[in-house]
Every structure is written in C-alpha cells, then in structure tokens.
Design an enzyme around this catalytic site. Structure first.
Site, short mmCIF file in Angstrom:
data_model
loop_
_atom_site.label_atom_id
_atom_site.label_comp_id
_atom_site.label_asym_id
_atom_site.label_seq_id
_atom_site.Cartn_x
_atom_site.Cartn_y
_atom_site.Cartn_z
N ASP A 103 22.55 138.94 86.90
CA ASP A 103 22.63 140.37 86.58
C ASP A 103 21.62 140.67 85.47
O ASP A 103 20.44 140.82 85.74
CB ASP A 103 24.09 140.65 86.18
CG ASP A 103 24.41 142.12 86.02
OD1 ASP A 103 24.09 142.90 86.92
OD2 ASP A 103 24.99 142.50 84.98
N PHE A 152 28.86 147.21 91.51
CA PHE A 152 29.81 146.26 90.94
C PHE A 152 30.58 145.60 92.08
O PHE A 152 31.28 146.27 92.82
CB PHE A 152 30.76 146.91 89.94
CG PHE A 152 31.46 145.87 89.11
CD1 PHE A 152 30.87 145.38 87.96
CD2 PHE A 152 32.67 145.32 89.53
CE1 PHE A 152 31.48 144.36 87.23
CE2 PHE A 152 33.29 144.31 88.80
CZ PHE A 152 32.69 143.84 87.65
N ASP A 159 34.96 138.80 90.02
CA ASP A 159 36.18 139.52 89.67
C ASP A 159 35.92 140.88 89.05
O ASP A 159 34.83 141.19 88.57
CB ASP A 159 36.98 138.71 88.66
CG ASP A 159 36.34 138.74 87.27
OD1 ASP A 159 35.13 138.42 87.18
OD2 ASP A 159 37.01 139.10 86.30
P1 IMP Z 1 24.32 138.15 83.29
O1 IMP Z 1 23.25 137.80 84.31
O2 IMP Z 1 24.26 137.34 82.05
O3 IMP Z 1 24.36 139.61 83.01
O4 IMP Z 1 25.74 137.84 83.81
C1 IMP Z 1 26.07 137.43 85.03
C2 IMP Z 1 27.58 137.34 85.02
O5 IMP Z 1 28.17 138.63 84.86
C3 IMP Z 1 28.01 136.83 86.37
O6 IMP Z 1 28.15 135.43 86.33
C4 IMP Z 1 29.33 137.53 86.55
O7 IMP Z 1 30.37 136.77 85.99
C5 IMP Z 1 29.20 138.81 85.78
N1 IMP Z 1 28.87 139.93 86.68
C6 IMP Z 1 27.69 140.57 86.77
N2 IMP Z 1 27.72 141.53 87.70
C7 IMP Z 1 28.97 141.49 88.22
C8 IMP Z 1 29.62 142.22 89.28
O8 IMP Z 1 29.08 143.11 89.96
N3 IMP Z 1 30.92 141.86 89.54
C9 IMP Z 1 31.56 140.87 88.88
N4 IMP Z 1 30.99 140.16 87.89
C10 IMP Z 1 29.70 140.46 87.57
#
Ligand code: IMP
Ligand code: MG
Length: 175
Positions: A103, A152, A159
């Site tokens: 993300d 999302f 989750d």
């Molecule tokens: P980031 O890349 O550090 O922002 O975080 C990724 C983490 O955020 C993932 O491993 C998920 O646990 C959580 N995450 C990001 N987008 C979503 C979503 O759409 N649904 C559920 N969890 C999400």
C-alpha cells in the site's frame, strides 16, 4: 451503518494466480532460502503459495514476523514497530518476504531494510495485492499477484478491524 462486501477477486482467480506465482518464484529460490511471512495479513496467501512451492522440490525454511505501524490504521505513519521478529538466522541466506498488500510501501521497505540489517543475502519480495497509487515510500515488489485500484479490501487474510480475514475471496468494503 451496514457493511457490505463487493466481490473483487474470486477464489478461482486467486488460486490460478497463486499457482502461476509459485512457478515464477520457484526457480529463483536458492537452497536454504528463508521465507518470511508477515503476519497477520499474509497468513492465508502464504499457506497457499507455500503448498504450491512444495511441488517444486525446494529446500526452504519458514519463518514469520509481525509488524505494525504507529498511530491510526487508515493512514500509515511510516514508523514501524516490530511486534514479533523472525527467529531464524538470515545472515548470509536469501530471504523471500511475503505480504498481503503493498500500500504505502512503508511496511515492506522497513522489512527489507531489517533483513538487510540482519545480514541477509538476496532479498526477494512477493505480495498478493499491490495498490501502486497509494505509495508514500517508493517500492516495487519482485512478484505481485494482482494490481488493484485504491479500494479498501478484505478477505483471504486481509481485514477490516480484524474482521473478514477468513473469507476465501477478496472483496472491497462498501458502507
Ligand atoms: P503499507 O504498504 O505499509 O501501507 O501497509 C501495508 C499493510 O497495510 C498491509 O500489509 C495490510 O495489513 C494493510 N492494508 C493496506 N491496505 C489494506 C486494505 O485495503 N485492506 C486491509 N488491509 C490493508
Ligand atoms: Mg499487514
């Protein structure tokens, strides 16, 4: 407020993609590679992918790591907390990091840096879902299951407030 879940990626689509991913990844895994699954989100993806990798007769070791970001859940702060570190020695070994969703990029960028700090050799990354439009930290995974828009999503390990992880498909939340 009722929560409804709109199907986005079916069980069959996930299954086919996981089989293809294992075929792509297997030739790149040197003997002794430590596969580190990021909890909790990647647990179902990892269990399916690993059982597919098992068809390729590899010598891999499994480990797990739990990270969380400080602050609220919807906007990643960029500061990560290690809730549980992996147990295996990754020094001079290759590592394959598995996560559910890429993300902001903060989690995987941190995890890669952490593995490098522990002395890992080659570090490969694989995510089931990639939301490139949400990136805060530049990051490209080596293997991506599906690239999705800024929605999302829940299910197949992911989750919303600890709910819906058990769904066998990926859906997106509609309120
Ligand atoms: P980031 O890349 O550090 O922002 O975080 C990724 C983490 O955020 C993932 O491993 C998920 O646990 C959580 N995450 C990001 N987008 C979503 C979503 O759409 N649904 C559920 N969890 C999400
Ligand atoms: Mg996660």
């Amino acid at each position: 407020m009722t929560i409804s879940i709109e199907p986005l990626i079916s069980e069959a689509e996930i299954r086919a993609r996981v089989v293809a991913l294992a075929t792509e990844i297997a030739p790149r895994l040197q003997p002794g590679t430590v596969v580190v699954t990021l909890l909790k989100g990647a647990f179902i993806f990892a269990s399916d992918l690993l059982r597919e990798l098992a068809r390729h007769d590899l010598d891999i070791h499994l480990d797990f790591m739990a990270l969380s970001s400080y602050g609220n859940d919807t906007r990643s702060s960029g500061r990560l907390l290690i809730n549980m570190d992996c147990q295996k020695l990754v020094e001079n070994r290759d590592v394959l990091l598995l996560d559910d969703i890429l993300d902001s990029g903060n989690t995987l960028a941190f995890a890669v840096e952490h593995m490098r700090f522990k002395g890992a050799e080659q570090i490969l990354t694989c995510v089931l879902l990639d939301k490139p439009s949400r990136r805060q930290t530049p990051f490209q995974a080596d293997y991506v299951g599906f690239t999705i828009p800024d929605l999302f999503v829940v299910g197949y390990g992911t989750d919303y407030a600890e709910r819906f992880r058990e769904l066998p498909f990926i859906g997106h939340l509609k309120e």
